[in-house]
Design a protein around this motif. Structure first.
Motif, PDB file in Angstrom:
ATOM      1  N   TYR A 100      32.742  32.230  46.307  1.00 56.28           N
ATOM      2  CA  TYR A 100      33.679  33.026  47.099  1.00 56.28           C
ATOM      3  C   TYR A 100      33.595  32.701  48.590  1.00 56.28           C
ATOM      4  N   ARG A 160      39.977  35.630  42.528  1.00 55.15           N
ATOM      5  CA  ARG A 160      39.621  36.010  43.898  1.00 55.15           C
ATOM      6  C   ARG A 160      39.800  37.501  44.155  1.00 55.15           C
ATOM      7  N   GLN A 161      40.680  38.146  43.411  1.00 50.86           N
ATOM      8  CA  GLN A 161      40.987  39.560  43.653  1.00 50.86           C
ATOM      9  C   GLN A 161      40.656  40.395  42.423  1.00 50.86           C
ATOM     10  N   VAL A 193      42.208  28.767  40.261  1.00 50.31           N
ATOM     11  CA  VAL A 193      41.923  29.917  41.117  1.00 50.31           C
ATOM     12  C   VAL A 193      43.122  30.849  41.072  1.00 50.31           C
ATOM     13  N   SER A 194      42.859  32.130  40.799  1.00 57.18           N
ATOM     14  CA  SER A 194      43.935  33.123  40.745  1.00 57.18           C
ATOM     15  C   SER A 194      43.736  34.161  41.833  1.00 57.18           C
ATOM     16  N   ASP A 195      44.830  34.508  42.513  1.00 48.61           N
ATOM     17  CA  ASP A 195      44.829  35.584  43.499  1.00 48.61           C
ATOM     18  C   ASP A 195      45.459  36.851  42.952  1.00 48.61           C
ATOM     19  N   THR A 217      52.208  35.247  37.351  1.00 53.43           N
ATOM     20  CA  THR A 217      51.335  35.197  38.520  1.00 53.43           C
ATOM     21  C   THR A 217      50.643  36.532  38.762  1.00 53.43           C
ATOM     22  N   GLU A 218      51.109  37.587  38.116  1.00 51.98           N
ATOM     23  CA  GLU A 218      50.496  38.913  38.221  1.00 51.98           C
ATOM     24  C   GLU A 218      50.567  39.598  36.859  1.00 51.98           C
ATOM     25  N   ARG A 238      48.413  45.325  46.633  1.00 49.65           N
ATOM     26  CA  ARG A 238      48.246  44.090  47.373  1.00 49.65           C
ATOM     27  C   ARG A 238      48.114  44.357  48.875  1.00 49.65           C
TER      28      ARG A 238
END
Length: 440
Positions: free
Chosen positions: A26, A46-47, A262-264, A302-303, A327
């Motif tokens: 991270y 990441r979130q 990598v996912s946000d 994406t979400e 968010r």
């Protein structure tokens, strides 16, 4: 979405204590080469957030796929809090689908003396979590032709306090403490202890991953690494800011969790249970409240959610709080009459003593907190009274109320009593190590 592999995947669930995201993958100066390797070979979120930044409630939420209060785990298992229904634990769904289930190390969902009640096919009588003990046991299981498919639950006690003596290779003068803390000799020395504990954790994880490779099982094994909540520094563990609820989450293996992705996307611990159900083709149990992560791995979405929710009720002492994070914003609401910090809910440490010397015990806590995470990612400027944020405040108040109603949160009816026999600290105390009160 159906799983592309023809045979059920093995599952290894690696979990640590009090680590948050304070690790190398991270971006922190916190070396963890084995976790870095896992991230580069798998998928890093990441979130990712826990459902409760306190040990047993967080683990119970992950392993039952629902809010901590929905599972019944409102406090610590070793202090007398319990799940409503042990059959809601993930291990029962996996066993029903042919999985051989093994526990190695700590679990913290039931008292250690009651570990057999969880329903694993194999579990230690007195599970201990030190990496030097847990990793060899897990590696031995993998090396000895384990029955497949298997679910291997590997629980490490690191990076829980008390930290070991700092490694001689670490020079505190060149370290940086985590964001909520000032940069002082005390906090830098404290950070050195954390990094020493992290090194032991990472070494243990490396031993398990190496054994998996040597056994030729890595190709059809989903490896999950996460932690229960934020590190045991003031302003982190047991707090509903991102310092407390932000967690590392890395998956590697079948389901599309490969290739250094990598996912946000906003994701919650409660999303892991439904992910595993979809991965193995199991029907989704009716109590699950989360969303599968497979669409994120596949790149078809994406979400999977637009908000995560979190809570604290009991840790060492009663400190009822609830939160919603989108968010853009974080909204935290405190309940009960106490407005001063609940110090027993912060582990004793040099960093805590530094805060106390500067008046932390007298700093009043707001009933409501609203943070604009774009301009204030450290959640240090409460904008709840600023007129320009009134629409966001109204929306998040409503969303939190709706979630509490939908999940039948007992806090809606007033203070939540601890169960008979529970051990709790006085909220007005100073340390979790002070004498506790056993409720009758």
């Amino acid at each position: 979405m159906s799983r592309p592999d023809s045979s059920p995947p093995n599952i290894i669930y690696l979990h640590s204590h009090d680590t948050g995201r304070l690790i190398q993958p991270y971006g922190y100066a916190a070396p963890a080469p084995n976790l870095q390797r896992l991230a580069e070979e798998g998928m890093l979120f990441r979130q990712a957030y826990c459902a409760a930044p306190t040990c047993s409630p967080s683990r119970a939420a992950l392993l039952t796929g629902q809010a901590a209060h929905s599972s019944g785990m409102l406090g610590l298992a070793h202090r007398g809090f319990r799940l409503h229904d042990l059959r809601q634990h993930l291990v029962h769904t996996l066993r029903a689908h042919g999985y051989h289930t093994v526990l190695a190390g700590t679990q913290h969902v039931v008292p250690a003396a009651e570990v057999e009640t969880l329903g694993y096919d194999r579990a230690p009588e007195r599970p201990r979590g030190a990496a030097a003990e847990v990793a060899p046991a897990a590696a031995d299981f993998l090396r000895n032709s384990p029955p497949t498919p298997f679910f291997l639950d590997v629980g490490f006690s690191e990076t829980h306090r008390d930290f070991p003596p700092p490694s001689e290779a670490l020079a505190p003068a060149y370290l940086r403490p985590p964001a909520p803390l000032p940069d002082t000799p005390e906090t830098r020395a404290d950070m050195a202890g954390y990094l020493t504990s992290l090194a032991a954790l990472d070494k243990g994880i490396g031993m398990v991953l190496d054994a998996l490779d040597a056994a030729g099982l890595a190709g059809n094994t989903l490896v999950i690494y996460t932690t229960d909540h934020g590190p045991a520094f003031p302003g982190m563990k047991c707090n509903l800011t991102d310092h407390g609820i932000g967690v590392a989450l890395i998956l590697r293996g079948p389901g599309g969790f490969r290739g250094g992705k990598v996912s946000d996307a906003l994701v919650s611990h409660i999303d892991l249970f439904p992910t595993l159900c979809e991965l193995i083709g199991a029907a989704r149990p009716p109590w699950l409240q989360g969303e599968s992560l497979l669409p994120l791995a596949a790149g078809t979405q994406t979400e999977v959610r637009d908000a995560v929710f979190a809570e604290v009720t009991y840790h060492a002492a009663y400190e009822p709080q609830r939160a919603v994070r989108t968010r853009r914003y974080k909204y935290i609401r405190r309940y009960g009459s106490r407005r001063l910090p609940v110090l027993p809910n912060c582990d004793d440490s040099p960093s805590k003593e530094l805060w106390l010397r500067h008046g932390w015990a007298e700093r009043e806590q707001p009933v409501e907190q609203l943070y604009d995470l774009v301009f204030d990612p450290n959640e240090s400027c409460n904008v709840v009274e600023q007129p320009g944020y009134a629409p966001a405040l109204a929306e998040l108040r409503s969303r939190l109320d709706a979630w509490m109603a939908a999940t039948e949160d007992p806090l809606r009816a007033g203070d939540v009593p601890a169960p008979p026999g529970a051990q709790v600290n006085d909220p007005a105390g100073r340390s979790p190590r002070e004498p506790v009160r056993t409720l009758t």
